[in-house]
Motif scaffolding. Structure first.
Motif, PDB file in Angstrom:
ATOM      1  N   PRO A 149     112.364  80.902  39.767  1.00 34.08           N
ATOM      2  CA  PRO A 149     111.006  80.817  38.817  1.00 34.08           C
ATOM      3  C   PRO A 149     110.754  79.296  38.899  1.00 34.08           C
ATOM      4  CG  PRO A 149     112.479  81.476  37.629  1.00 34.08           C
ATOM      5  CD  PRO A 149     113.095  81.905  38.857  1.00 34.08           C
ATOM      6  N   ILE A 150     111.849  78.910  38.969  1.00 36.70           N
ATOM      7  CA  ILE A 150     111.412  77.181  39.116  1.00 36.70           C
ATOM      8  C   ILE A 150     110.761  76.532  40.003  1.00 36.70           C
ATOM      9  CG2 ILE A 150     112.294  75.139  38.348  1.00 36.70           C
ATOM     10  CD1 ILE A 150     114.425  77.172  36.265  1.00 36.70           C
ATOM     11  N   PRO A 151     110.234  76.271  40.150  1.00 34.55           N
ATOM     12  CA  PRO A 151     109.426  75.612  41.152  1.00 34.55           C
ATOM     13  C   PRO A 151     110.593  74.583  41.704  1.00 34.55           C
ATOM     14  CG  PRO A 151     108.186  74.611  39.852  1.00 34.55           C
ATOM     15  CD  PRO A 151     108.919  75.916  38.652  1.00 34.55           C
ATOM     16  N   THR A 152     110.994  74.053  43.368  1.00 34.69           N
ATOM     17  CA  THR A 152     111.258  72.768  43.785  1.00 34.69           C
ATOM     18  C   THR A 152     111.358  71.610  43.337  1.00 34.69           C
ATOM     19  OG1 THR A 152     111.540  74.069  45.869  1.00 34.69           O
ATOM     20  CG2 THR A 152     112.079  71.913  46.574  1.00 34.69           C
ATOM     21  N   ALA A 153     109.848  71.274  43.068  1.00 34.56           N
ATOM     22  CA  ALA A 153     109.565  70.068  42.681  1.00 34.56           C
ATOM     23  C   ALA A 153     109.666  69.524  40.951  1.00 34.56           C
ATOM     24  CB  ALA A 153     107.156  70.034  41.982  1.00 34.56           C
ATOM     25  N   MET A 211     113.134  69.738  41.234  1.00 37.06           N
ATOM     26  CA  MET A 211     114.378  68.640  40.801  1.00 37.06           C
ATOM     27  C   MET A 211     114.048  67.652  41.986  1.00 37.06           C
ATOM     28  SD  MET A 211     117.721  69.074  41.014  1.00 37.06           S
ATOM     29  CE  MET A 211     118.898  69.140  41.449  1.00 37.06           C
ATOM     30  N   LEU A 212     112.904  68.165  42.591  1.00 38.67           N
ATOM     31  CA  LEU A 212     112.290  67.125  43.870  1.00 38.67           C
ATOM     32  C   LEU A 212     111.753  65.508  43.037  1.00 38.67           C
ATOM     33  CD1 LEU A 212     112.150  65.445  45.896  1.00 38.67           C
ATOM     34  CD2 LEU A 212     110.014  67.378  46.580  1.00 38.67           C
ATOM     35  N   ALA A 213     110.845  65.940  41.487  1.00 41.51           N
ATOM     36  CA  ALA A 213     110.087  64.502  41.808  1.00 41.51           C
ATOM     37  C   ALA A 213     111.464  63.676  40.858  1.00 41.51           C
ATOM     38  CB  ALA A 213     109.400  64.990  40.805  1.00 41.51           C
ATOM     39  N   PRO A 214     112.458  64.202  40.005  1.00 39.34           N
ATOM     40  CA  PRO A 214     113.761  63.038  39.455  1.00 39.34           C
ATOM     41  C   PRO A 214     114.419  63.200  40.010  1.00 39.34           C
ATOM     42  CG  PRO A 214     113.615  65.816  38.833  1.00 39.34           C
ATOM     43  CD  PRO A 214     112.501  65.930  39.633  1.00 39.34           C
ATOM     44  N   MET A 215     114.958  63.741  41.225  1.00 41.75           N
ATOM     45  CA  MET A 215     116.196  63.405  42.737  1.00 41.75           C
ATOM     46  C   MET A 215     114.988  61.844  43.102  1.00 41.75           C
ATOM     47  SD  MET A 215     117.540  66.011  44.016  1.00 41.75           S
ATOM     48  CE  MET A 215     118.437  64.942  45.061  1.00 41.75           C
ATOM     49  N   ALA A 216     113.896  62.078  42.831  1.00 38.17           N
ATOM     50  CA  ALA A 216     113.204  61.212  44.352  1.00 38.17           C
ATOM     51  C   ALA A 216     112.645  60.112  43.006  1.00 38.17           C
ATOM     52  CB  ALA A 216     111.932  61.609  44.245  1.00 38.17           C
ATOM     53  N   ARG A 245     104.079  73.526  52.890  1.00 34.48           N
ATOM     54  CA  ARG A 245     104.752  73.471  52.477  1.00 34.48           C
ATOM     55  C   ARG A 245     105.669  71.228  51.885  1.00 34.48           C
ATOM     56  NH1 ARG A 245     105.396  75.525  47.978  1.00 34.48           N
ATOM     57  NH2 ARG A 245     107.415  76.503  47.607  1.00 34.48           N
ATOM     58  N   SER A 246     105.391  70.373  53.385  1.00 33.17           N
ATOM     59  CA  SER A 246     105.688  69.118  54.091  1.00 33.17           C
ATOM     60  C   SER A 246     104.336  68.568  53.253  1.00 33.17           C
ATOM     61  CB  SER A 246     105.020  68.633  55.643  1.00 33.17           C
ATOM     62  OG  SER A 246     105.783  70.006  56.527  1.00 33.17           O
ATOM     63  N   ALA A 247     102.847  68.880  52.910  1.00 34.11           N
ATOM     64  CA  ALA A 247     102.335  68.737  51.713  1.00 34.11           C
ATOM     65  C   ALA A 247     101.823  68.195  50.065  1.00 34.11           C
ATOM     66  CB  ALA A 247     101.029  69.267  52.341  1.00 34.11           C
ATOM     67  N   GLN A 248     102.999  69.377  50.228  1.00 31.43           N
ATOM     68  CA  GLN A 248     103.138  69.661  48.292  1.00 31.43           C
ATOM     69  C   GLN A 248     104.553  68.420  48.309  1.00 31.43           C
ATOM     70  OE1 GLN A 248     105.268  72.417  45.788  1.00 31.43           O
ATOM     71  NE2 GLN A 248     103.665  72.651  45.432  1.00 31.43           N
ATOM     72  N   PHE A 249     106.121  68.452  49.022  1.00 28.42           N
ATOM     73  CA  PHE A 249     107.052  67.096  49.002  1.00 28.42           C
ATOM     74  C   PHE A 249     106.833  66.416  49.289  1.00 28.42           C
ATOM     75  CE2 PHE A 249     108.810  72.354  49.843  1.00 28.42           C
ATOM     76  CZ  PHE A 249     108.570  72.126  47.959  1.00 28.42           C
ATOM     77  N   ILE A 260     104.365  64.535  46.560  1.00 30.54           N
ATOM     78  CA  ILE A 260     105.287  63.826  45.486  1.00 30.54           C
ATOM     79  C   ILE A 260     106.673  62.763  45.773  1.00 30.54           C
ATOM     80  CG2 ILE A 260     107.296  65.084  44.134  1.00 30.54           C
ATOM     81  CD1 ILE A 260     105.522  67.906  44.356  1.00 30.54           C
ATOM     82  N   SER A 261     107.001  62.922  46.957  1.00 30.82           N
ATOM     83  CA  SER A 261     107.756  61.863  46.676  1.00 30.82           C
ATOM     84  C   SER A 261     107.440  60.332  47.637  1.00 30.82           C
ATOM     85  CB  SER A 261     108.830  61.938  47.983  1.00 30.82           C
ATOM     86  OG  SER A 261     109.519  63.933  47.377  1.00 30.82           O
TER      87      SER A 261
END
Length: 195
Positions: free
Chosen positions: A36-40, A42-47, A147-151, A154-155
């Motif tokens: 249920p938790i979106p990848t973003a 985790m991705l946003a704080p990692m970036a 998925r490329s567009a979203q991630f 964000i990054s």
């Protein structure tokens, strides 16, 4: 109350963990199937923690998310009635699933592009695409694009904003968090009143 600031700081600490890249890949993969938790999230704080690796992290998230989408498609194709449908009902995704069916009937592959880029639960569309025997190649291409567009968006924004964005975000994270929470509750209330 600084709830969101504390969560933000915790996410940044987790993002610096030596296994964070593997955790990102794992979360991105399972989020495309059932998580249920979106990848973003985790991705946003990692970036933010490693802005010089932001685009590489987006690539990892995209590849693992698309692979998870393929797994979701296959599960939908071969185990929808026996495994997926009861799970959809139990987790309260029935209305989303019925809406996904309508959208697939009306828009076809374009719905995968929308679901893969937006906050709409991508997992419902991967499973439903398989259950409806949607042509695999268009599904796969749409998943890669969305998925490329979203991630990468964000990054890329985080890489562009750099350390200054990290400090500004931390400064306003509680306002943003409470604002999003209030908007979510209002949207839920409005949706239930109008339907």
């Amino acid at each position: 109350m600084n709830i969101f600031t504390k969560l933000y700081d915790a996410c940044l600490r987790w993002a610096r963990h030596r296994y964070a890249v593997y955790i990102l890949g794992f979360i991105s993969f399972i989020e495309s199937i059932f998580f249920p938790i979106p990848t973003a999230a985790m991705l946003a704080p990692m970036a933010l923690a490693k802005p010089h690796h932001a685009l590489r992290l987006a690539l990892i998230a995209m590849v693992t998310s698309v692979l998870g989408g393929v797994a979701g498609y296959l599960i939908g194709a071969f185990a929808f009635e026996s495994w997926v449908l009861p799970w959809i009902h139990e987790l309260g995704y029935t209305e989303t699933y019925l809406r996904a069916l309508d959208w697939f009937a009306e828009y076809g592959v374009w719905v995968v592009l929308i679901a893969g880029f937006s906050p709409v639960p991508y997992k419902i569309f991967t499973l439903t695409a398989g259950a409806l025997s949607m042509a695999f190649v268009p599904f796969f291409i749409a998943s890669i694009i969305a998925r490329s567009a979203q991630f990468f968006l964000i990054s890329g924004l985080i890489k562009w904003g750099g350390e200054q964005m990290q400090h500004k975000l931390r400064q306003y994270v509680d306002w943003i968090g409470w604002g999003v929470l209030i908007l979510g509750v209002l949207a839920y209330i409005i949706y239930n009143v109008t339907h």
